[in-house]
Design a protein around this motif. Sequence first.
Motif, mmCIF file in Angstrom:
data_model
loop_
_atom_site.group_PDB
_atom_site.id
_atom_site.type_symbol
_atom_site.label_atom_id
_atom_site.label_comp_id
_atom_site.label_asym_id
_atom_site.label_seq_id
_atom_site.Cartn_x
_atom_site.Cartn_y
_atom_site.Cartn_z
ATOM 1 N N LYS A 208 48.024 25.005 31.207
ATOM 2 C CA LYS A 208 47.515 23.741 30.637
ATOM 3 C C LYS A 208 46.789 24.301 29.302
ATOM 4 O O LYS A 208 46.712 23.334 28.155
ATOM 5 C CB LYS A 208 46.508 22.684 31.349
ATOM 6 C CG LYS A 208 45.455 23.274 31.975
ATOM 7 C CD LYS A 208 44.862 22.148 32.810
ATOM 8 C CE LYS A 208 45.659 21.486 34.206
ATOM 9 N NZ LYS A 208 45.547 22.459 35.104
ATOM 10 N N ASN B 262 49.091 24.383 26.515
ATOM 11 C CA ASN B 262 49.860 23.306 26.194
ATOM 12 C C ASN B 262 49.598 22.423 25.255
ATOM 13 O O ASN B 262 48.345 21.924 25.495
ATOM 14 C CB ASN B 262 49.924 22.411 27.619
ATOM 15 C CG ASN B 262 50.641 20.928 27.428
ATOM 16 O OD1 ASN B 262 51.496 20.717 26.289
ATOM 17 N ND2 ASN B 262 50.488 20.314 28.507
ATOM 18 N N CYS B 263 49.897 22.486 24.074
ATOM 19 C CA CYS B 263 49.587 21.574 22.895
ATOM 20 C C CYS B 263 50.894 21.216 22.161
ATOM 21 O O CYS B 263 51.850 21.820 22.285
ATOM 22 C CB CYS B 263 48.490 22.038 21.921
ATOM 23 S SG CYS B 263 49.357 23.773 21.042
ATOM 24 N N SER C 43 52.026 22.917 32.435
ATOM 25 C CA SER C 43 50.952 21.862 33.302
ATOM 26 C C SER C 43 50.207 20.819 32.342
ATOM 27 O O SER C 43 49.962 21.248 31.317
ATOM 28 C CB SER C 43 50.245 22.599 34.077
ATOM 29 O OG SER C 43 49.238 23.343 33.507
ATOM 30 N N LYS C 44 49.857 19.858 32.827
ATOM 31 C CA LYS C 44 49.104 18.959 32.108
ATOM 32 C C LYS C 44 48.081 18.243 33.297
ATOM 33 O O LYS C 44 48.511 17.940 34.378
ATOM 34 C CB LYS C 44 50.086 17.693 31.563
ATOM 35 C CG LYS C 44 49.400 16.705 30.717
ATOM 36 C CD LYS C 44 50.529 15.950 29.712
ATOM 37 C CE LYS C 44 50.065 15.291 28.469
ATOM 38 N NZ LYS C 44 51.031 14.932 27.732
ATOM 39 N N SER C 45 46.907 18.046 32.816
ATOM 40 C CA SER C 45 45.956 17.655 33.700
ATOM 41 C C SER C 45 46.116 16.208 33.833
ATOM 42 O O SER C 45 46.246 15.256 32.883
ATOM 43 C CB SER C 45 44.172 17.799 33.108
ATOM 44 O OG SER C 45 43.371 17.218 33.868
ATOM 45 N N LEU D 211 45.836 11.927 31.707
ATOM 46 C CA LEU D 211 47.009 11.225 31.155
ATOM 47 C C LEU D 211 46.723 9.742 30.953
ATOM 48 O O LEU D 211 45.650 9.236 31.242
ATOM 49 C CB LEU D 211 47.797 11.143 32.744
ATOM 50 C CG LEU D 211 48.593 12.269 32.963
ATOM 51 C CD1 LEU D 211 49.152 12.450 34.198
ATOM 52 C CD2 LEU D 211 49.453 13.021 31.856
ATOM 53 N N TYR E 188 53.967 11.688 21.261
ATOM 54 C CA TYR E 188 53.034 12.659 20.830
ATOM 55 C C TYR E 188 52.681 12.597 19.504
ATOM 56 O O TYR E 188 53.427 12.179 18.765
ATOM 57 C CB TYR E 188 53.888 14.127 21.092
ATOM 58 C CG TYR E 188 53.990 14.716 22.368
ATOM 59 C CD1 TYR E 188 53.162 15.472 23.079
ATOM 60 C CD2 TYR E 188 55.197 14.338 23.178
ATOM 61 C CE1 TYR E 188 53.414 15.867 24.267
ATOM 62 C CE2 TYR E 188 55.203 14.956 24.168
ATOM 63 C CZ TYR E 188 54.288 15.674 25.134
ATOM 64 O OH TYR E 188 54.538 16.248 26.288
ATOM 65 N N ARG F 283 59.079 14.801 33.890
ATOM 66 C CA ARG F 283 57.695 15.039 34.476
ATOM 67 C C ARG F 283 57.866 15.297 36.017
ATOM 68 O O ARG F 283 58.465 14.622 36.729
ATOM 69 C CB ARG F 283 56.830 13.841 34.101
ATOM 70 C CG ARG F 283 56.705 13.624 32.674
ATOM 71 C CD ARG F 283 55.630 14.059 31.972
ATOM 72 N NE ARG F 283 55.688 14.261 30.443
ATOM 73 C CZ ARG F 283 54.739 13.541 29.958
ATOM 74 N NH1 ARG F 283 53.710 12.935 30.442
ATOM 75 N NH2 ARG F 283 54.785 13.680 28.820
ATOM 76 N N ASN G 67 48.774 17.267 40.501
ATOM 77 C CA ASN G 67 49.196 18.285 39.261
ATOM 78 C C ASN G 67 50.345 17.738 38.720
ATOM 79 O O ASN G 67 51.142 16.963 39.246
ATOM 80 C CB ASN G 67 49.275 19.393 39.522
ATOM 81 C CG ASN G 67 49.141 20.449 38.431
ATOM 82 O OD1 ASN G 67 48.654 20.041 37.398
ATOM 83 N ND2 ASN G 67 50.008 21.645 38.399
ATOM 84 N N VAL H 172 55.172 19.418 32.914
ATOM 85 C CA VAL H 172 56.146 18.675 31.717
ATOM 86 C C VAL H 172 56.874 19.792 31.393
ATOM 87 O O VAL H 172 56.733 20.883 30.992
ATOM 88 C CB VAL H 172 54.904 18.425 30.761
ATOM 89 C CG1 VAL H 172 56.006 17.877 29.398
ATOM 90 C CG2 VAL H 172 54.027 17.385 31.040
#
Length: 511
Positions: A216, A219-220, A237-239, A243, A280, A298, A376, A379
Amino acid sequence: MKKLNQEHKKEKKINKSQQISCSSPEKLLGYFPMKNLNDSLGVKKYIDLMQTATDFRFNVADMISALVYSRLVHPCSKSKTYDEVLPKLFENSDFSLDQLYSGLEYIGSEYEKIIEIYNHQINQKYKFDTFNSYFDCTNFYFEIDKEDDFRKKGPSKENRKDPIVGLGLLLDAHQIPIGMKLYPGNKSEKPVLRDIIDELKQRNNISGKTIHVADKGLNCINNILHTLKEGDGYIFSKSVKVLPKTEQTWVLLNNDYIDIKDKNGNLKYRIKECIDDFPYEYTESSGRKRKVILREKRVATFNPKLAEKQIIEINRQVEKAKVLKASQAKKSEFGDSAKYVSFIPADKEGNKTGDKVKIEINEAAIEKAKKLAGYNMMVTSELSMSSSEIYAAYHNLWRIEESFRIMKSQLDARPVYLQKQDTITGHFLICYLAVLLTRIVQIHILKDKHGTEEIFEFVRDFRVAQVSERKYINLTRSSDFIKALAEKTELPLTSYFLNNTDITKMLNHRF
């Protein structure tokens, strides 16, 4: 006759008083699988050609090999390596300590070419799998007071205040290194991801689609857009904590989760997936804000063991916050536990004021954190990949972490006391090559049946002592690994007595 007897007595006396040898009879032999592999790759002829552009009076390829083997069997400073480790290898090192430092500086200045040579030769024999590539960054501290152009103060992975240098590592689908990049410690990792992958794909002629798998922290939206522009894919990964509410609600709903169990029927984790269009926002270089819609898959997971571990940590932070609250500690003293506390400016009657601060335990924050524990989100752009494939690809990232751990612990890559940038880079190249050879032995030669701990235990422990000109004794303890390796290679690795022929067979073995 009398004279002969006197000379005989004198000689006997000298032999009796003879001192121990200045050289140790012990020899280190555990590096032989990496030597076998290194020799079979045939990189020496290409490095020899590179060296023709220098005026060195020693062989650079032999120096690289000697330093890699030394790093594997007994990592230590360069001067100690020269004085104590190199003499215990079976190869004679035909270079001085000054030449070692000069050679290290040279290979640091040409490290990309040397990695390219290794990659070319490895690809001939084992073929890199770059359909999935893994990338991560770490940093190494330097025990110096003042920064320079290369060693800069920045966010340290070990929470140290010393200047650091960042290291980005790219690995193939089998987690075998295919490239490294060093950068100043104050640089952000996110653009480094883009730069390294572009550069390494171009340098190593990696064509086709590469799926970038990263944690993560990398991840941007800029990395995602760059990846798609290059025709590649991504799994990040995304926290769950950050979200949007609708996505968070979907993650927490029990609907559609599939239970994945171990062979004993115990729950390992729960998993579900969905495909949808997701918005986004990003800022262009001109400063203008833009919105883009991306179609993504997802994958949400719930791990009961992770949930248990995270709840224990939440409770620990809450207890810490309660103790600090009772002692009227300052806001700056709460650290990570501050997320479970509300700081409200108030007077004795509870009215808000700009003077004093009232500290309250934030029960809502605690409840939310516990509710999200163990969850968790992954994406991905890969809509056709199954959730289990995505899960497996992402969780293979532990091998990158293991590669960094090998560098930092097994190979003692830090702290670093070298000063020149090229010499520092040469040092990390040696560590990189040690990891590279170890990984190929582990994955391709030993078919991933043994962990790195087992391999390094053998590499460090397999030693012999010379008892006569042609005889050695094996000082190594027996283990399942050495028995398995002896069976695979048909070499006398478990024999107590060894002769010159046995040693030569080991050093020249071909897998």
